[in-house]
Design an enzyme around this catalytic site. Structure first.
Site, PDB file in Angstrom:
ATOM      1  N   ARG A   5     132.264  19.941 -32.531  1.00 42.42           N
ATOM      2  CA  ARG A   5     133.698  20.134 -32.602  1.00 42.42           C
ATOM      3  C   ARG A   5     134.244  20.721 -31.385  1.00 42.42           C
ATOM      4  O   ARG A   5     133.570  21.114 -30.191  1.00 42.42           O
ATOM      5  CB  ARG A   5     133.768  21.486 -33.476  1.00 42.42           C
ATOM      6  N   LYS A  54     131.461  26.661 -37.291  1.00 42.13           N
ATOM      7  CA  LYS A  54     132.174  27.410 -38.304  1.00 42.13           C
ATOM      8  C   LYS A  54     131.333  28.514 -39.086  1.00 42.13           C
ATOM      9  O   LYS A  54     130.252  28.362 -39.281  1.00 42.13           O
ATOM     10  CB  LYS A  54     132.710  26.542 -39.409  1.00 42.13           C
ATOM     11  N   HIS A  74     138.014  14.702 -32.548  1.00 42.10           N
ATOM     12  CA  HIS A  74     137.422  14.700 -33.737  1.00 42.10           C
ATOM     13  C   HIS A  74     137.276  13.320 -33.994  1.00 42.10           C
ATOM     14  O   HIS A  74     136.197  12.829 -34.848  1.00 42.10           O
ATOM     15  CB  HIS A  74     138.596  15.045 -34.862  1.00 42.10           C
ATOM     16  N   ARG A  85     133.918  12.776 -32.556  1.00 45.49           N
ATOM     17  CA  ARG A  85     132.701  13.530 -33.684  1.00 45.49           C
ATOM     18  C   ARG A  85     132.589  12.417 -34.803  1.00 45.49           C
ATOM     19  O   ARG A  85     131.407  12.128 -35.224  1.00 45.49           O
ATOM     20  CB  ARG A  85     133.247  14.761 -34.102  1.00 45.49           C
ATOM     21  N   HIS A 127     127.596  20.774 -41.206  1.00 52.86           N
ATOM     22  CA  HIS A 127     128.425  20.516 -42.461  1.00 52.86           C
ATOM     23  C   HIS A 127     127.351  21.408 -43.465  1.00 52.86           C
ATOM     24  O   HIS A 127     126.226  21.076 -43.661  1.00 52.86           O
ATOM     25  CB  HIS A 127     128.498  19.057 -43.059  1.00 52.86           C
ATOM     26  N   TYR A 175     132.639  11.610 -42.963  1.00 56.33           N
ATOM     27  CA  TYR A 175     132.634  11.136 -41.280  1.00 56.33           C
ATOM     28  C   TYR A 175     131.710  10.007 -41.001  1.00 56.33           C
ATOM     29  O   TYR A 175     132.199   9.111 -40.043  1.00 56.33           O
ATOM     30  CB  TYR A 175     131.839  12.369 -40.645  1.00 56.33           C
TER      31      TYR A 175
END
Length: 267
Positions: free
Chosen positions: A125, A149, A215, A218, A241, A250
């Site tokens: 990210r 995250k 992004h 990614r 994730h 994705y």
């Protein structure tokens, strides 16, 4: 506004300020026509893409809904404003092998080459990349632990090509502790916005018609990994994730990849 990040609040403030600068009326006097005129201004004068215009619309919808709920306005002017029809699949389409090569050709320095190769081979990210220091890199295993995250740590890897470009970049830059540092003293880490601008410039030089952003790199990583035969659970772990359904969004399978898998296993 509780629970929103500082960046999100900043973006809301900027969009509402932009709206106020164009629609110079008391909040209770603003009409649906005023908002339609503003949307036209965003498209015709600022030449924003539909996805960006929709973000403005969403912000205004939230703002006027709050004013309505608090009884600050008698009538919500956003009720008749419809959302734009946006092709989400097209916007999310990863870079093809040809487009990636064109992007590489658009790089003018080892720093730019290292940035492209690291992003597309690690799947990091944006905020993760800007937080990496050079002393965190394990050059032998071509890996680094990033903070993702929810403050969750995970190990990501990068390609041999990325390693070579990073080595060249680090050997000729002036200084800095960050993996990707600014060119001016005190050589602080590149900000997320600086990385976004760098990729956009590379894309423009490469002749890309769509905007190149972190992004997208990614997304390209995930798709390439899936096409290369990597297990979806492994891709999920590398991307950080918590839900495998997010990983499937994705990792996009092209029709040619589906046919290849069929021929290999069934035919």
């Amino acid at each position: 506004m509780d629970g929103l990040s500082h960046k999100t609040l900043k973006n809301y403030r900027e969009m509402l300020t932009s709206f106020h600068s164009q629609v110079d009326k008391h909040i209770t006097k603003i009409t649906t026509d005023d908002i339609r005129t503003y949307i036209g201004y965003l498209a015709d004068e600022r030449r924003l893409k539909d996805s960006s215009i929709q973000t403005h619309i969403n912000t205004l919808r939230s703002f006027f809904s709050w004013l309505d709920m608090e009884d600050i306005i008698k009538k919500n002017p956003m009720r008749k404003i419809r959302s734009l029809k946006i092709d989400r699949m097209k916007a999310r389409r990863p870079l093809s092998p040809e487009e990636l090569e064109q992007l590489r050709d658009g790089c003018c320095s080892y720093k730019e080459k290292a940035l492209v190769e690291f992003l597309v081979s690690s799947g990091c990210r944006l905020n993760e990349v800007t937080g990496i220091r050079t002393d965190q890199i394990d050059w032998q295993s071509r890996s680094v632990v990033v903070l993702g995250k929810g403050h969750k740590e995970r190990t990501v890897y990068f390609s041999v090509r990325a390693k070579l470009m990073l080595r060249e970049y680090l050997s000729c830059r002036k200084g800095g502790e960050a993996l990707f540092a600014s060119t001016r003293k005190p050589y602080a880490a590149m900000s997320p916005r600086a990385v976004e601008k760098a990729l956009q410039r590379i894309g423009e030089r490469a002749g890309e018609t769509r905007r190149i952003y972190p992004h997208l790199m990614r997304h390209t990583f995930a798709t390439n990994a899936l096409h290369g035969g990597m297990d979806i659970t492994t891709i999920q772990h590398l991307l950080g994730h918590s839900d495998p359904k997010t990983t499937l969004i994705y990792a996009e399978l092209r029709p040619d990849a589906i046919r290849y898998a069929y021929e290999k296993v069934i035919a």
